[in-house]
Design an enzyme around this catalytic site. Structure first.
Site, mmCIF file in Angstrom:
data_model
loop_
_atom_site.group_PDB
_atom_site.id
_atom_site.type_symbol
_atom_site.label_atom_id
_atom_site.label_comp_id
_atom_site.label_asym_id
_atom_site.label_seq_id
_atom_site.Cartn_x
_atom_site.Cartn_y
_atom_site.Cartn_z
ATOM 1 N N LYS A 53 0.843 -1.213 0.000
ATOM 2 C CA LYS A 53 0.000 0.000 0.000
ATOM 3 C C LYS A 53 0.874 1.257 0.000
ATOM 4 O O LYS A 53 0.553 2.252 -0.643
ATOM 5 C CB LYS A 53 -0.928 -0.004 1.224
ATOM 6 C CG LYS A 53 -2.057 -1.047 1.140
ATOM 7 C CD LYS A 53 -2.805 -1.216 2.464
ATOM 8 C CE LYS A 53 -3.839 -2.345 2.378
ATOM 9 N NZ LYS A 53 -4.547 -2.587 3.645
ATOM 10 N N GLN A 97 -4.112 -1.498 10.037
ATOM 11 C CA GLN A 97 -4.172 -2.807 9.400
ATOM 12 C C GLN A 97 -4.732 -3.851 10.374
ATOM 13 O O GLN A 97 -4.305 -3.924 11.528
ATOM 14 C CB GLN A 97 -2.773 -3.223 8.899
ATOM 15 C CG GLN A 97 -2.742 -4.490 8.074
ATOM 16 C CD GLN A 97 -3.453 -4.385 6.718
ATOM 17 O OE1 GLN A 97 -3.614 -3.309 6.160
ATOM 18 N NE2 GLN A 97 -3.887 -5.517 6.199
ATOM 19 N N ASP A 120 -10.626 3.218 5.060
ATOM 20 C CA ASP A 120 -10.990 1.793 5.006
ATOM 21 C C ASP A 120 -12.514 1.612 5.015
ATOM 22 O O ASP A 120 -13.003 0.517 4.722
ATOM 23 C CB ASP A 120 -10.425 1.060 6.229
ATOM 24 C CG ASP A 120 -9.205 0.220 5.916
ATOM 25 O OD1 ASP A 120 -9.054 -0.192 4.756
ATOM 26 O OD2 ASP A 120 -8.421 -0.036 6.850
HETATM 27 N N1 GUN Z 1 -7.008 -6.717 6.675
HETATM 28 C C1 GUN Z 1 -7.471 -7.393 5.588
HETATM 29 N N2 GUN Z 1 -8.035 -6.535 4.712
HETATM 30 C C2 GUN Z 1 -7.909 -5.297 5.252
HETATM 31 C C3 GUN Z 1 -8.293 -4.002 4.801
HETATM 32 O O1 GUN Z 1 -8.886 -3.804 3.735
HETATM 33 N N3 GUN Z 1 -7.972 -2.982 5.645
HETATM 34 C C4 GUN Z 1 -7.345 -3.169 6.836
HETATM 35 N N4 GUN Z 1 -7.111 -2.102 7.601
HETATM 36 N N5 GUN Z 1 -6.993 -4.357 7.278
HETATM 37 C C5 GUN Z 1 -7.268 -5.414 6.475
#
Ligand code: GUN
Length: 293
Positions: A53, A97, A120
């Site tokens: 990311k 995350q 998110d």
């Molecule tokens: N863990 C798995 N997918 C995601 C996501 O899209 N965002 C976040 N913050 N954690 C994740």
């Protein structure tokens, strides 16, 4: 095969569009969009995803900040870091995350993120906005799935969409989006989960099958209808000694067996994954543009 929903290619197009929008913003004197991420601990998957990311940010001309906290960090310390990002006017959006270590209350963490920086789309205010079709941030994976469908011109109105898996991150929100009075949407949606009794029969009825259960090759050829659209969200790591990493990613769908029956199908990797990453960037751009709030 010409029935592949190529997430890698579609995500690259979206990233090009975002990069151009950043250039336009800078041409009128705006600062670069800035995405921050908090990573707790060293879970292999999470480290890989967050690093990717951050790389994506550089590719489209965003600023990025990674805050890497140790596995044993206290919940209060994490809350402090969230507050700093909430209050930092230079940060347009941020993510924490998931999953978090067991000693941290995930609900408290999600509730602490300012909804207008919650790129998110996990905060209840953004979930509520999605339910009501109000402006807000859509969670990146469901947003990526609907974009993949839209950018391939796939008809959804009146179709039966079966979603397997009811997670807060994928299954539940994508079921809402596919049922909305919008395009893509207007589907009749069936949301299946671990207690669903006649799963095979329901999958066989799907015009659009979205699989997000995290069980490699769970969906077999006899479970899908001829001509259906198959979206595979699974990314389970399975051991593979021929790879340098020692693993490879496997989807929830037996691709080789199912692809010949599908009108469209996403590969793993290269399907939904790259779209998720692109839509996080898109949400961050929308935060800057004031489209969501
Ligand atoms: N863990 C798995 N997918 C995601 C996501 O899209 N965002 C976040 N913050 N954690 C994740």
């Amino acid at each position: 095969m010409n029935n592949i929903l190529d997430g890698k290619k579609t995500a690259a197009t979206i990233k090009d569009e975002i990069a151009r929008a950043v250039e336009e913003l800078q041409a009128v004197g705006s600062k670069k969009p800035h995405l921050a991420a908090i990573l707790v601990g060293n879970d292999g998957g999470s480290v890989t995803y967050v690093n990717a990311k951050m790389r994506d940010c550089a590719e489209v001309g965003f600023e990025s900040t990674l805050i890497h906290l140790e596995e044993s960090v206290s919940e209060d310390k994490l809350m402090e870091e969230i507050k700093k990002l909430n209050d930092n006017p230079d940060v347009d959006g941020f993510i924490v995350q998931l999953p978090l270590p067991k000693h941290i209350n995930e609900k408290r963490v999600i509730m602490a993120i300012r909804p207008d920086k919650d790129v998110d789309g996990f905060h209840p205010q953004n979930v509520g906005n999605m339910m009501l079709n109000f402006p807000g941030f859509l969670p990146a994976t469901p947003y990526g799935i609907v974009q993949l469908i839209k950018r391939h011109g796939i008809e959804t109105s009146g179709k039966h969409c079966v979603v397997v898996g009811r997670s807060h991150i994928v299954g539940s929100p994508v079921s809402v989006l596919m049922a909305r009075n919008a395009y893509p949407g207007n589907c009749t949606v069936t949301l299946c989960h671990s207690r669903t009794k006649n799963l095979k029969e329901l999958c066989q009825q799907a015009d659009i099958l979205i699989c997000a259960l995290g069980k490699p090759e769970f969906i077999q050829a006899d479970m899908v209808k001829e001509g259906s659209v198959i979206i595979d969200v699974g990314t389970t790591r399975v051991p593979d000694s021929s790879r340098k990493s020692g693993f490879r990613l496997k989807g929830d769908v037996d691709f080789e067996a199912v692809a010949p029956k599908a009108s469209f199908i996403t590969p793993v990797p290269g399907g939904v994954g790259p779209m998720t990453r692109a839509m996080l960037l898109k949400n961050t751009l929308e935060a800057v543009q004031g489209k969501a709030y």
